[in-house]
Design an enzyme around this catalytic site. Structure first.
Site, PDB file in Angstrom:
ATOM      1  N   ASP A  22     143.691  59.270 -12.413  1.00  0.00           N
ATOM      2  CA  ASP A  22     143.003  60.238 -13.274  1.00  0.00           C
ATOM      3  C   ASP A  22     141.826  59.660 -14.057  1.00  0.00           C
ATOM      4  O   ASP A  22     140.959  60.405 -14.513  1.00  0.00           O
ATOM      5  CB  ASP A  22     143.991  60.839 -14.282  1.00  0.00           C
ATOM      6  CG  ASP A  22     145.135  61.573 -13.604  1.00  0.00           C
ATOM      7  OD1 ASP A  22     145.003  61.904 -12.407  1.00  0.00           O
ATOM      8  OD2 ASP A  22     146.151  61.826 -14.274  1.00  0.00           O
TER       9      ASP A  22
ATOM     10  N   ARG B 161     156.825  57.781 -13.007  1.00  0.00           N
ATOM     11  CA  ARG B 161     157.583  56.530 -12.877  1.00  0.00           C
ATOM     12  C   ARG B 161     157.788  55.876 -14.246  1.00  0.00           C
ATOM     13  O   ARG B 161     158.894  55.441 -14.582  1.00  0.00           O
ATOM     14  CB  ARG B 161     156.847  55.570 -11.944  1.00  0.00           C
ATOM     15  CG  ARG B 161     157.602  54.277 -11.681  1.00  0.00           C
ATOM     16  CD  ARG B 161     156.837  53.371 -10.730  1.00  0.00           C
ATOM     17  NE  ARG B 161     156.617  54.011  -9.441  1.00  0.00           N
ATOM     18  CZ  ARG B 161     155.912  53.475  -8.459  1.00  0.00           C
ATOM     19  NH1 ARG B 161     155.341  52.292  -8.613  1.00  0.00           N
ATOM     20  NH2 ARG B 161     155.756  54.127  -7.316  1.00  0.00           N
TER      21      ARG B 161
ATOM     22  N   GLU C 243     152.256  59.274 -22.066  1.00  0.00           N
ATOM     23  CA  GLU C 243     151.615  60.414 -21.393  1.00  0.00           C
ATOM     24  C   GLU C 243     151.726  60.357 -19.874  1.00  0.00           C
ATOM     25  O   GLU C 243     151.267  61.257 -19.200  1.00  0.00           O
ATOM     26  CB  GLU C 243     150.147  60.502 -21.809  1.00  0.00           C
ATOM     27  CG  GLU C 243     149.939  61.185 -23.147  1.00  0.00           C
ATOM     28  CD  GLU C 243     148.680  62.045 -23.181  1.00  0.00           C
ATOM     29  OE1 GLU C 243     148.278  62.583 -22.140  1.00  0.00           O
ATOM     30  OE2 GLU C 243     148.111  62.165 -24.272  1.00  0.00           O
TER      31      GLU C 243
ATOM     32  N   GLU D  79     154.688  59.614 -55.082  1.00  0.00           N
ATOM     33  CA  GLU D  79     155.327  59.962 -56.350  1.00  0.00           C
ATOM     34  C   GLU D  79     154.381  59.721 -57.524  1.00  0.00           C
ATOM     35  O   GLU D  79     154.290  60.545 -58.453  1.00  0.00           O
ATOM     36  CB  GLU D  79     156.611  59.145 -56.545  1.00  0.00           C
ATOM     37  CG  GLU D  79     157.665  59.376 -55.481  1.00  0.00           C
ATOM     38  CD  GLU D  79     157.609  58.359 -54.345  1.00  0.00           C
ATOM     39  OE1 GLU D  79     158.672  57.954 -53.875  1.00  0.00           O
ATOM     40  OE2 GLU D  79     156.484  57.980 -53.949  1.00  0.00           O
TER      41      GLU D  79
ATOM     42  N   GLY E  89     152.778  57.999 -15.981  1.00  0.00           N
ATOM     43  CA  GLY E  89     153.147  59.133 -15.148  1.00  0.00           C
ATOM     44  C   GLY E  89     154.664  59.233 -15.007  1.00  0.00           C
ATOM     45  O   GLY E  89     155.444  58.734 -15.833  1.00  0.00           O
TER      46      GLY E  89
ATOM     47  N   LEU F 119     142.029  58.649 -22.809  1.00  0.00           N
ATOM     48  CA  LEU F 119     143.167  58.529 -23.726  1.00  0.00           C
ATOM     49  C   LEU F 119     142.745  58.515 -25.195  1.00  0.00           C
ATOM     50  O   LEU F 119     143.353  57.843 -26.026  1.00  0.00           O
ATOM     51  CB  LEU F 119     144.005  57.284 -23.403  1.00  0.00           C
ATOM     52  CG  LEU F 119     144.576  57.195 -21.989  1.00  0.00           C
ATOM     53  CD1 LEU F 119     145.384  55.904 -21.827  1.00  0.00           C
ATOM     54  CD2 LEU F 119     145.430  58.408 -21.665  1.00  0.00           C
TER      55      LEU F 119
END
Length: 344
Positions: free
Chosen positions: A210, A282, A278, A62, A280, A214
């Protein structure tokens, strides 16, 4: 989908929300507020001042918008995405700046749930004779300020779940290893999400299978990578995992035998207001079943099929109509994005 007719107030409120995107994810510990000063000359409305909360939380939107407008703010309308603050913190109240500017009218998208602010900003403006219109585009503003609102009302971060799924509903293979499920447009979208969230969370199974870094790898945004969080109850994370050895990324925090809720509270206590899950399957299912996911970003491949040892995505939980409302659907190259938001 029914077409919505937008009033002038809604158009400028939407413009203010769009303007706020330029500092999204950069204003912690304060919310990313944006503001526009609008004047009407000969029946035509135009913007004479713009402001968005500065990086690190100051200066406030503002104040910046009113400074840019200068004397043109007198008698103008101020559009702001969140209720102006009325308390003294590290800076004077925004309501002081609004009243001093001579603004005749304030249009606010939504109220601020911060106990130091809620209702008092609006009350002061009304008491001083400023015309007030609120809420305007309330749902859209609450989504934009979701991290701030979650921290103040639920004492945890706003949680989004991102999941890429094959045409037959799989998120990968049980045998492990990365599988390119979606295309480059979806990849860009995901890394854009990483750039505006405070933390990214995965289970240790994703790290083992993998070995992701990240981080945000969009050109020019490599400094916008979120804090990395790994859930590892059995101390299984490899010492050479990228999240531990990649010095270009932020620190990695590992949680062991804790509930999803306690993990989120701990992150909130550290100042984390938005968390992106992201993987998995579970971990995603655990947060969904605990009722701790606020939004689901489902990226559905238009070409990839995973057969034999595929890992099913928890689509029944992510698309549960009783829990989530679909608010957007768009094409990203060959893939399709579906965005679901938790119902109030």
């Amino acid at each position: 989908m029914k077409k919505q007719v937008y009033s002038l107030d809604m158009r400028f409120a939407a413009a203010a929300l769009r303007y706020g995107r330029r500092h999204e994810g950069l204003t912690n510990p304060n919310p990313c507020v944006s503001a526009l000063v609008v004047v009407t000359v000969n029946g035509r409305a135009r913007i004479v001042g713009r402001g968005v909360t500065g990086k690190g939380g100051r200066p406030h939107a503002e104040v910046l918008a009113l400074q840019q407008a200068g004397s043109k703010a007198k008698g103008a309308t101020l559009y702001v995405t969140l209720e102006p603050c009325s308390h003294h913190g590290l800076t004077p109240p925004c309501t002081d700046a609004i009243l001093a500017s001579g603004v005749a009218r304030v249009v606010a998208c939504t109220a601020d749930p911060d106990p130091r602010v809620t209702g008092t900003g609006f009350a002061r403006l009304r008491a001083e004779g400023v015309e007030l219109s609120t809420p305007v585009l309330d749902a859209e503003a609450r989504r934009f300020h979701a991290g701030h609102i979650a921290a103040k009302t639920r004492h945890r971060p706003h949680v989004i779940l991102k999941m890429a799924v094959s045409t037959n509903g799989m998120i990968g293979r049980k045998s492990g290893g990365q599988v390119a499920i979606t295309g480059p447009e979806a990849w860009t979208y995901v890394h854009g999400l990483r750039a505006v969230n405070d933390a990214i969370l995965v289970g240790v199974g994703t790290i083992i299978g993998d070995d992701p870094s990240l981080t945000c790898r969009l050109p020019g945004l490599d400094g916008r990578s979120p804090q990395r969080v790994v859930l590892d109850s059995g101390n299984q994370i490899p010492e050479n995992a990228k999240v531990l050895t990649d010095k270009n990324g932020p620190d990695t925090q590992i949680f062991d035998q804790q509930s999803c809720e306690s993990i989120l509270k701990a992150l909130c206590d550290q100042g984390v207001k938005t968390v992106m899950i992201e993987g998995g399957a579970r971990v995603a299912s655990a947060f969904l079943r605990a009722g701790l996911v606020d939004a689901c970003h489902v990226l559905q491949s238009g070409t990839m099929v995973i057969e034999d040892d595929g890992v099913p995505a928890p689509l029944d939980l992510m698309m549960d109509a009783a829990t989530f409302e679909q608010i957007d659907q768009r094409q990203l190259g060959d893939d399709q994005l579906k965005l679901f938001w938790r119902r109030d």
